[in-house]
Motif scaffolding. Structure first.
Motif, PDB file in Angstrom:
ATOM      1  N   ASP A   1       5.715  52.340   4.552  1.00 49.78           N
ATOM      2  CA  ASP A   1       4.543  52.070   5.380  1.00 49.78           C
ATOM      3  C   ASP A   1       4.762  50.770   6.144  1.00 49.78           C
ATOM      4  O   ASP A   1       5.508  49.893   5.697  1.00 49.78           O
ATOM      5  CB  ASP A   1       3.294  51.941   4.502  1.00 49.78           C
ATOM      6  CG  ASP A   1       2.965  53.233   3.759  1.00 49.78           C
ATOM      7  OD1 ASP A   1       3.144  54.322   4.348  1.00 49.78           O
ATOM      8  OD2 ASP A   1       2.528  53.144   2.597  1.00 49.78           O
ATOM      9  N   PRO A   2       4.083  50.586   7.280  1.00 51.65           N
ATOM     10  CA  PRO A   2       4.208  49.323   8.034  1.00 51.65           C
ATOM     11  C   PRO A   2       3.710  48.142   7.197  1.00 51.65           C
ATOM     12  O   PRO A   2       2.711  48.245   6.492  1.00 51.65           O
ATOM     13  CB  PRO A   2       3.314  49.539   9.250  1.00 51.65           C
ATOM     14  CG  PRO A   2       3.057  51.003   9.337  1.00 51.65           C
ATOM     15  CD  PRO A   2       3.206  51.548   7.949  1.00 51.65           C
ATOM     16  N   THR A   3       4.420  47.019   7.316  1.00 54.40           N
ATOM     17  CA  THR A   3       4.015  45.810   6.602  1.00 54.40           C
ATOM     18  C   THR A   3       3.190  44.873   7.477  1.00 54.40           C
ATOM     19  O   THR A   3       2.594  43.921   6.977  1.00 54.40           O
ATOM     20  CB  THR A   3       5.257  45.040   6.091  1.00 54.40           C
ATOM     21  OG1 THR A   3       6.092  44.710   7.207  1.00 54.40           O
ATOM     22  CG2 THR A   3       6.036  45.871   5.084  1.00 54.40           C
ATOM     23  N   ASP A   4       3.120  45.143   8.777  1.00 54.63           N
ATOM     24  CA  ASP A   4       2.440  44.236   9.696  1.00 54.63           C
ATOM     25  C   ASP A   4       0.980  43.946   9.311  1.00 54.63           C
ATOM     26  O   ASP A   4       0.566  42.778   9.345  1.00 54.63           O
ATOM     27  CB  ASP A   4       2.518  44.775  11.127  1.00 54.63           C
ATOM     28  CG  ASP A   4       2.058  43.740  12.139  1.00 54.63           C
ATOM     29  OD1 ASP A   4       2.860  42.849  12.460  1.00 54.63           O
ATOM     30  OD2 ASP A   4       0.895  43.827  12.587  1.00 54.63           O
ATOM     31  N   PRO A   5       0.166  44.948   8.927  1.00 58.78           N
ATOM     32  CA  PRO A   5      -1.218  44.631   8.562  1.00 58.78           C
ATOM     33  C   PRO A   5      -1.318  43.657   7.380  1.00 58.78           C
ATOM     34  O   PRO A   5      -2.170  42.770   7.373  1.00 58.78           O
ATOM     35  CB  PRO A   5      -1.822  46.002   8.221  1.00 58.78           C
ATOM     36  CG  PRO A   5      -0.983  46.980   8.979  1.00 58.78           C
ATOM     37  CD  PRO A   5       0.399  46.405   8.951  1.00 58.78           C
ATOM     38  N   ALA A   6      -0.435  43.803   6.402  1.00 57.80           N
ATOM     39  CA  ALA A   6      -0.455  42.908   5.245  1.00 57.80           C
ATOM     40  C   ALA A   6       0.001  41.509   5.635  1.00 57.80           C
ATOM     41  O   ALA A   6      -0.613  40.510   5.245  1.00 57.80           O
ATOM     42  CB  ALA A   6       0.433  43.453   4.129  1.00 57.80           C
ATOM     43  N   LEU A   7       1.070  41.424   6.425  1.00 57.36           N
ATOM     44  CA  LEU A   7       1.560  40.113   6.860  1.00 57.36           C
ATOM     45  C   LEU A   7       0.501  39.391   7.694  1.00 57.36           C
ATOM     46  O   LEU A   7       0.335  38.174   7.586  1.00 57.36           O
ATOM     47  CB  LEU A   7       2.856  40.274   7.652  1.00 57.36           C
ATOM     48  CG  LEU A   7       4.077  40.734   6.847  1.00 57.36           C
ATOM     49  CD1 LEU A   7       5.231  41.076   7.786  1.00 57.36           C
ATOM     50  CD2 LEU A   7       4.494  39.684   5.834  1.00 57.36           C
ATOM     51  N   SER A   8      -0.226  40.123   8.509  1.00 59.89           N
ATOM     52  CA  SER A   8      -1.305  39.528   9.288  1.00 59.89           C
ATOM     53  C   SER A   8      -2.388  38.964   8.372  1.00 59.89           C
ATOM     54  O   SER A   8      -2.861  37.837   8.567  1.00 59.89           O
ATOM     55  CB  SER A   8      -1.899  40.581  10.229  1.00 59.89           C
ATOM     56  OG  SER A   8      -2.990  40.046  10.939  1.00 59.89           O
ATOM     57  N   LEU A   9      -2.770  39.732   7.364  1.00 58.49           N
ATOM     58  CA  LEU A   9      -3.779  39.281   6.405  1.00 58.49           C
ATOM     59  C   LEU A   9      -3.300  38.036   5.653  1.00 58.49           C
ATOM     60  O   LEU A   9      -4.093  37.171   5.285  1.00 58.49           O
ATOM     61  CB  LEU A   9      -4.116  40.408   5.424  1.00 58.49           C
ATOM     62  CG  LEU A   9      -5.295  40.195   4.488  1.00 58.49           C
ATOM     63  CD1 LEU A   9      -6.596  40.031   5.270  1.00 58.49           C
ATOM     64  CD2 LEU A   9      -5.416  41.372   3.515  1.00 58.49           C
ATOM     65  N   GLN A  10      -1.986  37.927   5.457  1.00 60.32           N
ATOM     66  CA  GLN A  10      -1.405  36.783   4.761  1.00 60.32           C
ATOM     67  C   GLN A  10      -1.208  35.570   5.683  1.00 60.32           C
ATOM     68  O   GLN A  10      -0.698  34.544   5.253  1.00 60.32           O
ATOM     69  CB  GLN A  10      -0.071  37.180   4.128  1.00 60.32           C
ATOM     70  CG  GLN A  10      -0.237  38.150   2.969  1.00 60.32           C
ATOM     71  CD  GLN A  10       1.076  38.737   2.513  1.00 60.32           C
ATOM     72  OE1 GLN A  10       1.790  39.380   3.280  1.00 60.32           O
ATOM     73  NE2 GLN A  10       1.412  38.513   1.251  1.00 60.32           N
TER      74      GLN A  10
END
Length: 197
Positions: free
Chosen positions: A24-33
């Motif tokens: 799955d894409p990691t971009d949404p999690a990295l943004s939240l972090q």
């Protein structure tokens, strides 16, 4: 490449590459972090490789997992995980200062942890049963999984469960990950190709 039968949660030694097509894409999690847009784009374009060394600590017999992670052209980090559930501080340029702990866990223990009455749900690490989904229950020694939980000074949690799953008919090393901040949760799978011992 699928994981060979010799690879289990108690023997993750080797080189693994994140399969971006299956993951799955990691971009949404990295943004939240709190990772900035430009760095997120660099990470999404990079080849992410982990080199794992797993061994018992000679003094305590506690399992230690050393991970060298590199994202081609972007960054590299080193993680040391002792599977004794004691909190340890780690700091890097990507996530800042975090406090992490790890341990072996069975699927039944994991389900209790993330149940509506469990610690993970009450403390808002998770919002559902995602961490317990899709594991090959008979895989590894005594059905063990690895649980890793991080609390960041920046105000987010990251909880990972590592093990093996059937992905498209192949046995794969997978991490089910939840990143949480306040009432926002991002669930995603990281699926790895085995490269070499």
């Amino acid at each position: 490449m699928a994981a060979p039968a010799s690879k289990t949660v108690t023997n993750l030694n080797g080189t693994w590459v994140l399969n971006k097509t299956l993951s799955d894409p990691t971009d949404p999690a990295l943004s939240l972090q709190g990772v900035g847009w430009l760095l997120r784009k660099g990470i999404s374009a990079a080849t992410v490789t982990i080199v794992v060394k797993q061994y018992p600590d000679p003094e305590t017999s506690t399992t230690t997992i050393d991970i060298d992670q590199s994202a081609s052209g972007v960054t590299s980090t080193k993680e040391l995980r002792r599977l004794d559930w004691n909190s340890r501080e780690h700091k890097d340029f990507l996530f800042g200062r975090v406090h992490g702990r790890s341990k072996y866990i069975t699927l039944s223990e994991l389900k209790a942890l993330i149940s509506p009455e469990g610690e993970a749900r009450k403390e808002k690490w998770v919002e559902n049963d995602f961490l317990a989904e899709d594991w090959l229950e008979t895989d590894g020694e005594e059905g063990k999984l690895v649980l890793s939980h991080v609390v960041a000074d920046a105000g987010w949690f990251a909880t990972q469960v590592w093990g093996f799953q059937d992905v498209g008919g192949e046995r794969r090393y997978v991490r089910n990950v939840v990143v949480a901040k306040e009432d926002t949760f991002v669930n995603f799978k990281m699926i790895y190709d085995f490269v070499s011992e």
